[in-house]
Design a protein around this motif. Structure first.
Motif, PDB file in Angstrom:
ATOM      1  N   UNK A  12       0.833  -1.203   0.000  1.00 41.91           N
ATOM      2  CA  UNK A  12       0.000   0.000   0.000  1.00 41.91           C
ATOM      3  C   UNK A  12       0.866   1.251   0.000  1.00 41.91           C
ATOM      4  N   UNK A  13       1.932   1.240   0.792  1.00 41.05           N
ATOM      5  CA  UNK A  13       2.819   2.409   0.839  1.00 41.05           C
ATOM      6  C   UNK A  13       3.427   2.683  -0.535  1.00 41.05           C
ATOM      7  N   UNK A  14       3.826   1.630  -1.235  1.00 44.08           N
ATOM      8  CA  UNK A  14       4.414   1.818  -2.562  1.00 44.08           C
ATOM      9  C   UNK A  14       3.413   2.449  -3.520  1.00 44.08           C
ATOM     10  N   UNK A  15       2.166   1.971  -3.484  1.00 48.73           N
ATOM     11  CA  UNK A  15       1.158   2.545  -4.379  1.00 48.73           C
ATOM     12  C   UNK A  15       0.847   3.988  -4.016  1.00 48.73           C
ATOM     13  N   UNK A  16       0.685   4.256  -2.741  1.00 49.05           N
ATOM     14  CA  UNK A  16       0.385   5.623  -2.311  1.00 49.05           C
ATOM     15  C   UNK A  16       1.543   6.568  -2.592  1.00 49.05           C
ATOM     16  N   UNK A  17       2.766   6.059  -2.453  1.00 48.85           N
ATOM     17  CA  UNK A  17       3.925   6.907  -2.724  1.00 48.85           C
ATOM     18  C   UNK A  17       3.973   7.305  -4.200  1.00 48.85           C
ATOM     19  N   UNK A  18       3.656   6.348  -5.059  1.00 46.99           N
ATOM     20  CA  UNK A  18       3.611   6.683  -6.487  1.00 46.99           C
ATOM     21  C   UNK A  18       2.549   7.732  -6.767  1.00 46.99           C
ATOM     22  N   UNK A  19       1.387   7.571  -6.146  1.00 56.91           N
ATOM     23  CA  UNK A  19       0.337   8.577  -6.330  1.00 56.91           C
ATOM     24  C   UNK A  19       0.774   9.928  -5.775  1.00 56.91           C
ATOM     25  N   UNK A  20       1.517   9.903  -4.666  1.00 63.28           N
ATOM     26  CA  UNK A  20       1.986  11.161  -4.088  1.00 63.28           C
ATOM     27  C   UNK A  20       3.015  11.851  -4.986  1.00 63.28           C
ATOM     28  N   UNK A  21       3.842  11.051  -5.657  1.00 65.54           N
ATOM     29  CA  UNK A  21       4.804  11.650  -6.594  1.00 65.54           C
ATOM     30  C   UNK A  21       4.067  12.397  -7.706  1.00 65.54           C
ATOM     31  N   UNK A  22       3.000  11.788  -8.207  1.00 70.24           N
ATOM     32  CA  UNK A  22       2.194  12.454  -9.239  1.00 70.24           C
ATOM     33  C   UNK A  22       1.565  13.727  -8.691  1.00 70.24           C
ATOM     34  N   UNK A  23       1.074  13.665  -7.456  1.00 70.50           N
ATOM     35  CA  UNK A  23       0.477  14.856  -6.833  1.00 70.50           C
ATOM     36  C   UNK A  23       1.519  15.960  -6.658  1.00 70.50           C
ATOM     37  N   UNK A  24       2.711  15.591  -6.220  1.00 64.32           N
ATOM     38  CA  UNK A  24       3.778  16.587  -6.069  1.00 64.32           C
ATOM     39  C   UNK A  24       4.111  17.246  -7.400  1.00 64.32           C
ATOM     40  N   UNK A  25       4.177  16.418  -8.447  1.00 64.14           N
ATOM     41  CA  UNK A  25       4.480  16.971  -9.774  1.00 64.14           C
ATOM     42  C   UNK A  25       3.433  17.984 -10.198  1.00 64.14           C
ATOM     43  N   UNK A  26       2.175  17.643  -9.984  1.00 64.89           N
ATOM     44  CA  UNK A  26       1.099  18.579 -10.355  1.00 64.89           C
ATOM     45  C   UNK A  26       1.156  19.852  -9.524  1.00 64.89           C
ATOM     46  N   UNK A  27       1.425  19.710  -8.222  1.00 62.47           N
ATOM     47  CA  UNK A  27       1.507  20.889  -7.362  1.00 62.47           C
ATOM     48  C   UNK A  27       2.664  21.789  -7.776  1.00 62.47           C
ATOM     49  N   UNK A  28       3.814  21.187  -8.063  1.00 64.96           N
ATOM     50  CA  UNK A  28       4.967  21.993  -8.460  1.00 64.96           C
ATOM     51  C   UNK A  28       4.739  22.665  -9.816  1.00 64.96           C
ATOM     52  N   UNK A  29       4.100  21.933 -10.736  1.00 64.49           N
ATOM     53  CA  UNK A  29       3.793  22.557 -12.033  1.00 64.49           C
ATOM     54  C   UNK A  29       2.834  23.719 -11.868  1.00 64.49           C
ATOM     55  N   UNK A  30       1.854  23.547 -10.989  1.00 62.78           N
ATOM     56  CA  UNK A  30       0.905  24.645 -10.732  1.00 62.78           C
ATOM     57  C   UNK A  30       1.607  25.845 -10.111  1.00 62.78           C
ATOM     58  N   UNK A  31       2.488  25.565  -9.106  1.00 61.25           N
ATOM     59  CA  UNK A  31       3.210  26.667  -8.471  1.00 61.25           C
ATOM     60  C   UNK A  31       4.162  27.345  -9.455  1.00 61.25           C
ATOM     61  N   UNK A  32       4.774  26.538 -10.339  1.00 61.56           N
ATOM     62  CA  UNK A  32       5.695  27.111 -11.316  1.00 61.56           C
ATOM     63  C   UNK A  32       4.951  28.020 -12.293  1.00 61.56           C
ATOM     64  N   UNK A  33       3.792  27.600 -12.736  1.00 58.55           N
ATOM     65  CA  UNK A  33       3.005  28.423 -13.649  1.00 58.55           C
ATOM     66  C   UNK A  33       2.516  29.686 -12.957  1.00 58.55           C
TER      67      UNK A  33
END
Length: 517
Positions: free
Chosen positions: A38-59
């Protein structure tokens, strides 16, 4: 044969699955594997969330920088103190902006310095933030061209309390120099994410881990509680068996050792079962003694009454003498039947509740072997004994005496004149082995599996005690085929084994094995 071989693994797998220990081990593996997956799956989802958050902040930083570009293009040294108010138009309670500049007359990352912030930030916090940007190489990466939006995920503590996340550094190149717009956030959505820290350190993951650990601990505690309770039951059962169910019951009770309320009924049933067995064993022994006493009295009266009749009929007709002889033989047989019945009842009681205590088997065998001197002399037999000292077992001395007596007397009754009876006691790998051998005719191989059956006897006519022995000996001479049956059942009740075989050189061998104390 193949069916048995193929079925054995299936039975073993089924037994392992039903085993509480196997299920506990499997549950432990599941509890360890599930959080990893479960941690591995959630961590992957969190990486995607971080990417989206950083892209939003960058824009967001890029849009604010483009909006500031006209003001920055007109800026000069005189306008630098007023840039903070310009930044204030784009900042809010969740978004914070800081502006750094490196004039064209200066070069290197060290040449960047803060010229404004919205809202205002203490100088110490600005210096700490600048050091972080230098250590991370963010200002170095801007390079001489002053290009390239740098997404960040730096968590910085503030002197006023709380945390702040630096999300992007957007460069703006003007004639005055290279500007760097630092965008940071304090919004809950950013701070509650894993930006700038390991995923396992986020509050959500830590809370979930605590709940999971608590649940796993509760389940394991329940299973371990049942496991420990069953072990207490097993230990008590062994104590009862070791001390003998027929004892005084001082070994404790299942209900007293139980710690799981749901098992109280089972514990009470076990206690009632043990009490019933104890009472049954005592009742059988009392009944055996009472019945034997009740029958022996009239038998003795009949035997005593026959003797005067024989004297009064001396020289009389042969029919009367013959009748008296038949009466005497019938009384002797009846006496033997009473003794046989008593031994059967006592054997049944011993099977239900064999009393156990430490018995020095070496001393017992040596004493009993020495007690057959007169009998061996009468039969013109020899005894050869080899007894290892210090062999101790947990059993009943009285029952072991009966076992040894049956084995030796069985060997004596089949031995020819000038024959040798051999008694050997040794210690072999945690087992005490008693071997009794004779030089008699042995047993028909077809009957070997049956010699331990009740009522089975294979004796030649006339073999046994001499006709002129005492009444007691005559009673013992009546063989009902229970001696070896008693031997096997008593030895197995003590956790032992008994084996019978013909000797290669002639004769018969009985081997009794008991676990040593």
């Amino acid at each position: 044969m193949s069916r048995v071989t193929m079925g054995f693994p299936k039975l073993r797998v089924r037994w392992l699955w039903r085993s509480l220990a196997s299920r506990l081990a499997l549950l432990t593996i599941v509890f360890l594997a599930v959080p990893v997956l479960i941690y591995d799956q959630f961590q992957r989802a969190d990486v995607t969330t971080q990417t989206l958050l950083l892209q939003s902040a960058q824009r967001q930083g890029d849009l604010i920088a483009r909006a500031l570009e006209p003001d920055l293009s007109r800026a000069n040294r005189a306008a630098l103190p007023h840039l903070g108010s310009v930044l204030g138009r784009f900042a809010d309670e969740n978004t914070r902006l800081k502006l750094l500049v490196r004039p064209r007359t200066m070069s290197g990352s060290e040449a960047f310095f803060y010229v404004g912030a919205a809202p205002s930030v203490p100088t110490d916090d600005l210096n700490a933030e600048r050091r972080q940007l230098l250590e991370q190489g963010v200002l170095d990466r801007l390079g001489a061209s002053c290009a390239g939006n740098a997404p960040l995920a730096l968590r910085l503590p503030r002197s006023s309390g709380g945390m702040e996340i630096l999300t992007s550094v957007t460069p703006v190149n003007t004639e005055f120099g290279c500007w760097a717009l630092v965008t940071s956030h304090t919004a809950g959505g950013y701070l509650e994410s894993s930006l700038g820290r390991p995923y396992w350190s986020t509050p959500v993951v830590q809370a979930a881990a605590l709940i999971y650990v608590g649940m796993a601990a509760l389940v394991m505690a329940v299973l371990l509680g049942v496991w420990r309770n069953l072990h207490r039951f097993r230990d008590l059962a062994r104590d009862i068996v070791s001390g003998g169910i027929g004892g005084d019951g001082g070994q404790g009770a299942f209900a007293a050792r139980n710690t799981v309320p749901e098992l109280s009924g089972v514990a009470e049933d076990f206690d009632r079962l043990v009490d019933t067995l104890r009472e049954s064993a005592r009742s059988l022994r009392r009944a055996a003694e009472d019945n034997a006493h009740a029958f022996k009295t009239p038998i003795a009266v009949i035997r005593q009454s026959v003797e005067p009749l024989r004297r009064s009929l001396s020289g009389g007709d042969h029919r009367s003498q013959r009748a008296l002889t038949m009466i005497e033989k019938s009384v002797d047989k009846l006496d033997g039947l009473v003794s046989f019945s008593r031994r059967m009842d006592e054997a049944a009681a011993d099977l239900i509740a064999p009393p156990r205590r430490r018995v020095d088997l070496s001393d017992l065998v040596e004493r009993m072997a020495g007690g057959y001197t007169s009998l061996l002399a009468e039969r013109q037999l020899h005894m050869r004994s080899r007894i290892e000292s210090g062999v101790v077992v947990r059993a009943s001395e009285d029952i072991l005496e009966t076992v040894i007596e049956n084995l030796v007397e069985n060997a004596v009754s089949f031995s020819p004149q000038e024959g040798t009876v051999s008694v050997r006691l040794t210690s072999n790998g945690g087992w005490a082995e008693l071997v009794v051998e004779d030089e008699g005719p042995g047993v028909d191989p077809a009957n070997l599996p049956r010699i331990f059956e009740r009522y089975f006897s294979q004796r030649e006519p006339g073999r046994g005690m001499p006709e002129d022995e005492s009444v007691q000996n005559q009673a013992e001479a009546t063989h009902f085929g229970i001696g070896l049956w008693i031997v096997r059942r008593n030895i197995e009740a003590f956790g032992g084994k008994v084996r019978a075989e013909n000797r290669p050189t002639g004769g018969f061998r009985m081997t009794v094995a008991l676990p040593q104390a």
